[in-house]
Design an enzyme around this catalytic site. Structure first.
Site, PDB file in Angstrom:
ATOM      1  N   LYS A 127     -53.285 -34.304   5.289  1.00 25.25           N
ATOM      2  CA  LYS A 127     -53.677 -33.636   4.041  1.00 25.25           C
ATOM      3  C   LYS A 127     -53.587 -32.132   4.144  1.00 25.25           C
ATOM      4  CE  LYS A 127     -56.647 -35.539   5.991  1.00 25.25           C
ATOM      5  NZ  LYS A 127     -57.674 -36.208   6.807  1.00 25.25           N
ATOM      6  N   GLY A 180     -68.822 -41.614  16.029  1.00 21.34           N
ATOM      7  CA  GLY A 180     -67.375 -41.401  15.960  1.00 21.34           C
ATOM      8  C   GLY A 180     -66.865 -41.050  14.572  1.00 21.34           C
ATOM      9  N   ILE A 209     -57.670 -45.982   0.239  1.00 21.52           N
ATOM     10  CA  ILE A 209     -57.744 -46.087  -1.228  1.00 21.52           C
ATOM     11  C   ILE A 209     -56.407 -45.644  -1.830  1.00 21.52           C
ATOM     12  CG2 ILE A 209     -58.900 -45.262  -3.309  1.00 21.52           C
ATOM     13  CD1 ILE A 209     -61.391 -44.727  -1.668  1.00 21.52           C
ATOM     14  N   THR A 220     -55.751 -42.018  16.813  1.00 24.10           N
ATOM     15  CA  THR A 220     -56.507 -42.999  16.024  1.00 24.10           C
ATOM     16  C   THR A 220     -55.596 -43.728  15.042  1.00 24.10           C
ATOM     17  OG1 THR A 220     -58.388 -41.519  16.189  1.00 24.10           O
ATOM     18  CG2 THR A 220     -58.535 -43.241  14.527  1.00 24.10           C
ATOM     19  N   VAL A 221     -54.791 -42.989  14.307  1.00 25.39           N
ATOM     20  CA  VAL A 221     -53.960 -43.597  13.263  1.00 25.39           C
ATOM     21  C   VAL A 221     -52.653 -44.146  13.843  1.00 25.39           C
ATOM     22  CG1 VAL A 221     -52.824 -43.208  11.042  1.00 25.39           C
ATOM     23  CG2 VAL A 221     -54.980 -42.023  11.554  1.00 25.39           C
ATOM     24  N   VAL A 265     -55.005 -38.713   1.226  1.00 25.86           N
ATOM     25  CA  VAL A 265     -56.214 -38.636   0.397  1.00 25.86           C
ATOM     26  C   VAL A 265     -56.943 -39.968   0.428  1.00 25.86           C
ATOM     27  CG1 VAL A 265     -57.186 -38.090  -1.857  1.00 25.86           C
ATOM     28  CG2 VAL A 265     -55.032 -37.034  -1.159  1.00 25.86           C
ATOM     29  N   GLU A 267     -65.623 -35.435  14.009  1.00 25.19           N
ATOM     30  CA  GLU A 267     -64.797 -35.088  15.155  1.00 25.19           C
ATOM     31  C   GLU A 267     -65.555 -34.131  16.063  1.00 25.19           C
ATOM     32  OE1 GLU A 267     -60.871 -34.093  14.051  1.00 25.19           O
ATOM     33  OE2 GLU A 267     -60.916 -35.531  12.409  1.00 25.19           O
ATOM     34  N   LYS A 272     -57.754 -32.329   0.035  1.00 26.80           N
ATOM     35  CA  LYS A 272     -57.553 -33.532  -0.780  1.00 26.80           C
ATOM     36  C   LYS A 272     -57.630 -33.190  -2.271  1.00 26.80           C
ATOM     37  CE  LYS A 272     -59.285 -36.414   2.966  1.00 26.80           C
ATOM     38  NZ  LYS A 272     -60.492 -36.921   3.636  1.00 26.80           N
ATOM     39  N   ASP A 315     -61.649 -30.198   4.523  1.00 29.12           N
ATOM     40  CA  ASP A 315     -60.916 -31.464   4.441  1.00 29.12           C
ATOM     41  C   ASP A 315     -60.900 -31.954   2.977  1.00 29.12           C
ATOM     42  OD1 ASP A 315     -59.991 -34.143   5.906  1.00 29.12           O
ATOM     43  OD2 ASP A 315     -61.537 -34.705   4.471  1.00 29.12           O
TER      44      ASP A 315
HETATM   45  P1  NDP Z   1     -55.683 -37.957  16.747  1.00 29.96           P
HETATM   46  O1  NDP Z   1     -56.201 -36.643  17.196  1.00 29.96           O
HETATM   47  O2  NDP Z   1     -56.435 -39.184  17.073  1.00 29.96           O
HETATM   48  O3  NDP Z   1     -54.189 -38.141  17.301  1.00 29.96           O
HETATM   49  C1  NDP Z   1     -53.252 -37.109  17.275  1.00 29.96           C
HETATM   50  C2  NDP Z   1     -52.022 -37.558  18.019  1.00 29.96           C
HETATM   51  O4  NDP Z   1     -51.028 -36.532  17.891  1.00 29.96           O
HETATM   52  C3  NDP Z   1     -52.228 -37.789  19.518  1.00 29.96           C
HETATM   53  O5  NDP Z   1     -51.526 -38.937  19.935  1.00 29.96           O
HETATM   54  C4  NDP Z   1     -51.605 -36.555  20.155  1.00 29.96           C
HETATM   55  O6  NDP Z   1     -51.008 -36.780  21.425  1.00 29.96           O
HETATM   56  C5  NDP Z   1     -50.496 -36.270  19.174  1.00 29.96           C
HETATM   57  N1  NDP Z   1     -50.038 -34.884  19.244  1.00 29.96           N
HETATM   58  C6  NDP Z   1     -50.780 -33.755  19.259  1.00 29.96           C
HETATM   59  N2  NDP Z   1     -49.980 -32.680  19.368  1.00 29.96           N
HETATM   60  C7  NDP Z   1     -48.703 -33.155  19.422  1.00 29.96           C
HETATM   61  C8  NDP Z   1     -47.433 -32.543  19.556  1.00 29.96           C
HETATM   62  N3  NDP Z   1     -47.311 -31.228  19.642  1.00 29.96           N
HETATM   63  N4  NDP Z   1     -46.335 -33.340  19.596  1.00 29.96           N
HETATM   64  C9  NDP Z   1     -46.451 -34.683  19.507  1.00 29.96           C
HETATM   65  N5  NDP Z   1     -47.638 -35.329  19.392  1.00 29.96           N
HETATM   66  C10 NDP Z   1     -48.736 -34.559  19.346  1.00 29.96           C
HETATM   67  O7  NDP Z   1     -55.471 -37.817  15.159  1.00 29.96           O
HETATM   68  P2  NDP Z   1     -55.663 -38.941  14.047  1.00 29.96           P
HETATM   69  O8  NDP Z   1     -54.849 -40.125  14.390  1.00 29.96           O
HETATM   70  O9  NDP Z   1     -57.118 -39.115  13.757  1.00 29.96           O
HETATM   71  O10 NDP Z   1     -55.075 -38.196  12.755  1.00 29.96           O
HETATM   72  C11 NDP Z   1     -53.689 -38.034  12.575  1.00 29.96           C
HETATM   73  C12 NDP Z   1     -53.427 -37.524  11.160  1.00 29.96           C
HETATM   74  O11 NDP Z   1     -53.911 -38.464  10.218  1.00 29.96           O
HETATM   75  C13 NDP Z   1     -54.124 -36.202  10.814  1.00 29.96           C
HETATM   76  O12 NDP Z   1     -53.299 -35.435   9.973  1.00 29.96           O
HETATM   77  C14 NDP Z   1     -55.365 -36.655  10.050  1.00 29.96           C
HETATM   78  O13 NDP Z   1     -55.838 -35.694   9.138  1.00 29.96           O
HETATM   79  C15 NDP Z   1     -54.792 -37.838   9.298  1.00 29.96           C
HETATM   80  N6  NDP Z   1     -55.809 -38.791   8.881  1.00 29.96           N
HETATM   81  C16 NDP Z   1     -56.678 -39.287   9.818  1.00 29.96           C
HETATM   82  C17 NDP Z   1     -57.652 -40.177   9.422  1.00 29.96           C
HETATM   83  C18 NDP Z   1     -58.609 -40.742  10.413  1.00 29.96           C
HETATM   84  O14 NDP Z   1     -59.541 -41.449   9.977  1.00 29.96           O
HETATM   85  N7  NDP Z   1     -58.448 -40.487  11.703  1.00 29.96           N
HETATM   86  C19 NDP Z   1     -57.781 -40.592   8.010  1.00 29.96           C
HETATM   87  C20 NDP Z   1     -56.777 -40.047   7.133  1.00 29.96           C
HETATM   88  C21 NDP Z   1     -55.842 -39.164   7.565  1.00 29.96           C
HETATM   89  P3  NDP Z   1     -51.858 -37.266  22.712  1.00 29.96           P
HETATM   90  O15 NDP Z   1     -52.084 -38.735  22.487  1.00 29.96           O
HETATM   91  O16 NDP Z   1     -50.947 -37.002  23.859  1.00 29.96           O
HETATM   92  O17 NDP Z   1     -53.114 -36.463  22.710  1.00 29.96           O
HETATM   93  N1  HSE Z   2     -62.355 -36.591   8.557  1.00 25.51           N
HETATM   94  C1  HSE Z   2     -61.977 -37.310   7.379  1.00 25.51           C
HETATM   95  C2  HSE Z   2     -63.216 -37.940   6.757  1.00 25.51           C
HETATM   96  C3  HSE Z   2     -60.965 -38.376   7.749  1.00 25.51           C
HETATM   97  O1  HSE Z   2     -64.311 -37.885   7.341  1.00 25.51           O
HETATM   98  O2  HSE Z   2     -63.129 -38.446   5.648  1.00 25.51           O
HETATM   99  C4  HSE Z   2     -60.200 -38.885   6.563  1.00 25.51           C
HETATM  100  O3  HSE Z   2     -59.410 -37.908   5.969  1.00 25.51           O
END
Ligand code: NDP
Ligand code: HSE
Length: 447
Positions: free
Chosen positions: A119, A201, A150, A28-29, A146, A204, A219, A215
């Site tokens: 986090k 969505g 923001i 996602t990110v 966090v 999770e 933070k 979570d």
């Molecule tokens: P996702 O689950 O959407 O993506 C995780 C990614 O990490 C995937 O591309 C996955 O690979 C990859 N991955 C998993 N295991 C490994 C590994 N061993 N080696 C290399 N790559 C790996 O997570 P998000 O993008 O939602 O979140 C990422 C981080 O950002 C988390 O720490 C989350 O807490 C933080 N965050 C997320 C927010 C959100 O709204 N989503 C908001 C704020 C923070 P593959 O594509 O092959 O599955």
């Molecule tokens: N799962 C978290 C939330 C994502 O719902 O706020 C952002 O950290």
């Protein structure tokens, strides 16, 4: 507290030199970070003083289709990627704790600056990561960890570094705010709105970390560490989630002209002996509808800060989602890349105050207590006496008919957690109490 010194001083690569970036995670990110780095490449170059060059992207499954992404960039070997000589900066957006901890430590020890949105990692291992960054002179940034978009880490780390922060309280989890807000506006129960959050969505596949408050606790640990110059980990944060909040609790809150929010509260407190400490806690609480945090709807986040000289500040915005989180990640990427090009490093962790963590039993707040009781002579007096025996003063008592018996809704004045727990224990042993329906804390009544 860290300080730049001769062995770790970074003179910078020089104006016009490129910054090699490794992105770990393309979910996602990570997807949005990579897209924006490509689309805004020229702007980034001007802001930084040299171009960003993405050297590789680590994922878990190399075989997944990744439309629009150069397959040459994709690797499943994050360790080798972060240690490459042409990588200066690592962006960690994988999630989890153990694996990213090892890779991020490897990167920092190799002198690569790190930007992370994780986090859970920062709350659990912030000290170790910060020490590794200090030893090698690298930067460690985590604005996105966090409340996503923001800006809160930067303001606490830099803008308020000359002030004394006394309290940070906020709604820092979008999923739970969506669920509670939907319960409040529709009257539906928790299970229905969790299913809706999942469908849209927000939640999770495994929503445990969100709904059980973990979570938000991570933070709160990060916010407390920054605000009070004290190392606070997720284990130091008292944590309760929203999974036991019922439609009846929401209706009771409405009857008291309140709403229920999952609050993360980080407070500098002085105990009865005059000793200063830190209280960090996450729990669902009633807040009056006139309170600014009551107006935070859907999956939005908001954070209140009370500082001695600045007074009250409030920050509001998107606390989750690919683009909002990428915004915060990229702000850190620009800051770290500027240091790589021009030299120097950002201030490291400041934990000099080293304040003790206050026992949760000593925390003071108000309570909303919903009791199902026998409706007979003397019951109210017995209940009032039980509160008085534990030094808890009552603010309001409301009685409604119930069949059988009656429902009593009590709001207390400020009391200690330990005294309230002992009171509830004693109440539940009274013959006249048929059931303690709920006990929910109340915050923000002074607003
Ligand atoms: P996702 O689950 O959407 O993506 C995780 C990614 O990490 C995937 O591309 C996955 O690979 C990859 N991955 C998993 N295991 C490994 C590994 N061993 N080696 C290399 N790559 C790996 O997570 P998000 O993008 O939602 O979140 C990422 C981080 O950002 C988390 O720490 C989350 O807490 C933080 N965050 C997320 C927010 C959100 O709204 N989503 C908001 C704020 C923070 P593959 O594509 O092959 O599955
Ligand atoms: N799962 C978290 C939330 C994502 O719902 O706020 C952002 O950290």
């Amino acid at each position: 507290m860290s300080a730049n010194n001769e062995t770790t001083f970074n003179p910078g690569k020089g104006e016009g030199q490129s910054v090699g970036v490794a992105i770990l995670g393309l979910g996602t990110v990570g997807t949005q970070v990579l897209r924006l780095l490509g689309e805004k490449a020229e702007d980034f170059e001007r802001r930084i003083g040299g171009p960003i060059e993405v050297k590789g992207v680590a994922v878990s499954d190399k075989t997944k289709p990744r439309p629009g992404i150069d397959p040459e960039l994709i690797t499943d070997d994050a360790y080798s990627l972060v240690e490459r000589d042409d990588v200066d900066l690592v962006v960690e957006v994988i999630g989890g704790i153990d694996y990213p901890r090892r890779v991020v430590l490897a990167a920092l020890r190799a002198g690569k600056s790190v930007v992370t949105a994780n986090k859970a990692l920062v709350a659990a291992h912030g000290a170790e990561l910060s020490d590794a960054a200090d030893s090698s002179g690298a930067d460690l940034f985590f604005e996105a960890a966090v409340a996503a978009a923001i800006p809160i880490v930067g303001p606490l780390r830099r803008s308020l570094a000359g002030d004394t922060v006394n309290k940070v309280v906020g709604i820092v989890n979008g999923t739970t705010n969506f669920i509670l807000d939907a319960m409040d506006s529709t009257g539906a129960d928790y299970g229905e709105m969790l299913a809706e959050a999942t469908r849209l969505g927000y939640a999770e596949a495994d929503p445990t970390a969100d709904v059980e408050g973990h979570d938000a606790a991570s933070k709160a640990a990060i916010l407390s560490s920054l605000a009070f110059h004290t190392r606070v980990t997720a284990d130091d944060v008292h944590c309760e989630g929203i999974s036991s909040i019922t439609a009846e609790d929401i209706a009771a809150a409405q009857a008291a002209d309140c709403t229920i929010k999952l609050l993360a509260t980080c407070e500098r407190v002085t105990d009865e002996s005059g000793k200063e400490g830190v209280s960090a806690r996450v729990y669902p609480a009633l807040i009056p509808r006139r309170h600014p945090l009551a107006t935070v709807r859907e999956s939005f986040n908001a954070v209140f800060i009370e500082a001695e000289a600045a007074g009250s500040l409030m920050l509001y915005g998107n606390g989750a989602g690919g683009n909002p989180t990428a915004s915060a990640v990229l702000g850190d990427v620009v800051a770290a890349a500027r240091n790589i090009v021009h030299g120097g490093r950002a201030p490291g962790d400041s934990t000099y105050a080293n304040l003790p963590i206050l026992d949760f039993g000593d925390v003071r707040t108000r309570y909303h207590i919903d009791l199902h009781v026998d409706d007979r002579l003397g019951v109210l007096a017995d209940i009032a006496q039980t509160f008085a025996d534990h030094h808890i003063s009552l603010r309001t008592v409301r009685q409604e008919g119930a069949n059988p018996g009656a429902r009593l809704v009590i709001i207390t004045h400020s009391a200690k957690e330990s005294e309230l727990a002992a009171t509830v224990d004693a109440l539940s042993k009274l013959d006249a109490i048929l059931e303690v329906n709920s006990v929910i804390r109340i915050e923000g009544m002074d607003v």
